[in-house]
Design a protein around this motif. Structure first.
Motif, PDB file in Angstrom:
ATOM      1  N   HIS A   1       4.862  33.582 -49.187  1.00 56.71           N
ATOM      2  CA  HIS A   1       4.883  32.113 -49.086  1.00 56.71           C
ATOM      3  C   HIS A   1       4.270  31.735 -47.745  1.00 56.71           C
TER       4      HIS A   1
ATOM      5  N   HIS B   1       4.959  30.153 -45.047  1.00 58.76           N
ATOM      6  CA  HIS B   1       5.606  29.870 -43.769  1.00 58.76           C
ATOM      7  C   HIS B   1       4.918  30.689 -42.682  1.00 58.76           C
TER       8      HIS B   1
ATOM      9  N   ASP C   1       5.698  32.407 -40.171  1.00 53.11           N
ATOM     10  CA  ASP C   1       6.119  33.758 -39.772  1.00 53.11           C
ATOM     11  C   ASP C   1       5.672  34.813 -40.782  1.00 53.11           C
ATOM     12  N   HIS C   2       5.245  34.395 -41.982  1.00 54.50           N
ATOM     13  CA  HIS C   2       4.787  35.341 -43.006  1.00 54.50           C
ATOM     14  C   HIS C   2       3.270  35.399 -43.112  1.00 54.50           C
TER      15      HIS C   2
ATOM     16  N   HIS D   1      12.611  28.261 -52.143  1.00 50.94           N
ATOM     17  CA  HIS D   1      12.468  28.298 -50.683  1.00 50.94           C
ATOM     18  C   HIS D   1      11.235  27.489 -50.294  1.00 50.94           C
TER      19      HIS D   1
ATOM     20  N   ASP E   1      11.268  35.202 -48.843  1.00 49.34           N
ATOM     21  CA  ASP E   1      12.498  34.537 -48.387  1.00 49.34           C
ATOM     22  C   ASP E   1      13.282  33.924 -49.543  1.00 49.34           C
TER      23      ASP E   1
HETATM   24 ZN   LIG Z   1      10.133  31.270 -45.165  1.00 51.28          ZN
END
Ligand SMILES: [Zn+2]
Length: 210
Positions: free
Chosen positions: A56, A58, A60-61, A131, A150
């Motif tokens: 996904h 986000h 941090d990914h 999420h 997540d």
């Molecule tokens: Zn996430």
């Protein structure tokens, strides 16, 4: 299968390297940061990165994906429903107080049922919104392995208070798409320790009320 999972970046996102021992091809999942450490493991195992899978969008990914693509030539794959999150990468960077990373559009979208394959290793995409709208899990039935992003954690579930989050969608995704997998499927979540489908079905306190 060669499997390396390393927590990367300030939020310790679990990045996984999935490699085939014979073809030496690899899939990298969620290279959020620390690209030199990821590449060192790729080199250590004499692998060639063929696919970059993002569970996904986000920060941090996904933040290291562009750099990893530049260095390996591998395509970046994620679900197009997360494009609104990509367009607000500056806002996401503001959440963490870090510079805005370059994030490219996907080279291909990860729709439900899509197969992600390298020579010797095949995973299928489970679209699991909740999420985020574009959250996906990568399921490798022959390896009894799920990379859950997540969506599902050991003893917990993904947060739904960020843009695009939806609690009822998240719980439906987990119940209909993940808890229907066999008990012995190992789960590598997007953060924290590994678990199994059976263990989460039995004891995850967020999943007992439906
Ligand atoms: Zn996430």
């Amino acid at each position: 299968m060669i499997l390396e999972t390393l927590p990367v970046g300030p939020l310790q996102c679990n990045c996984s390297i999935l490699g085939d021992e014979t073809s030496r091809e690899a899939i990298v999942v969620d290279p959020g940061d620390d690209i030199p450490r990821i590449l060192a493991l790729v080199v250590k195992h004499n692998l060639t990165v063929k696919q970059i899978v993002i569970t996904h969008a986000h920060i941090d990914h996904i933040a290291g994906a562009h750099r990893l693509k530049q260095l390996t030539g591998a395509p970046i794959l994620y679900n197009q429903n997360d494009l609104p999150l990509v367009k607000m990468m500056d806002v996401q960077a503001g959440w963490l107080g870090i510079p805005t990373p370059i994030v490219s559009n996907p080279d291909d979208t990860l729709d439900d049922g899509k197969l992600v394959a390298i020579t010797g290793l095949t995973g299928s995409i489970l679209h699991t919104p909740g999420h985020t709208e574009g959250s996906v899990c990568l399921y490798l039935p022959d390896q009894t392995l799920l990379l859950a992003g997540d969506t599902l954690f050991a003893g917990s579930v993904g947060r739904t208070d960020l843009p695009g989050g939806n609690t009822s969608k998240l719980l439906r995704s987990i119940h209909e798409r993940l808890l229907t997998l066999p008990d012995d499927v190992a789960v590598i979540p997007g953060h924290g320790p590994v678990t199994t489908i059976g263990s989460e079905r039995a004891s995850n306190p967020f999943l007992n009320n439906l």
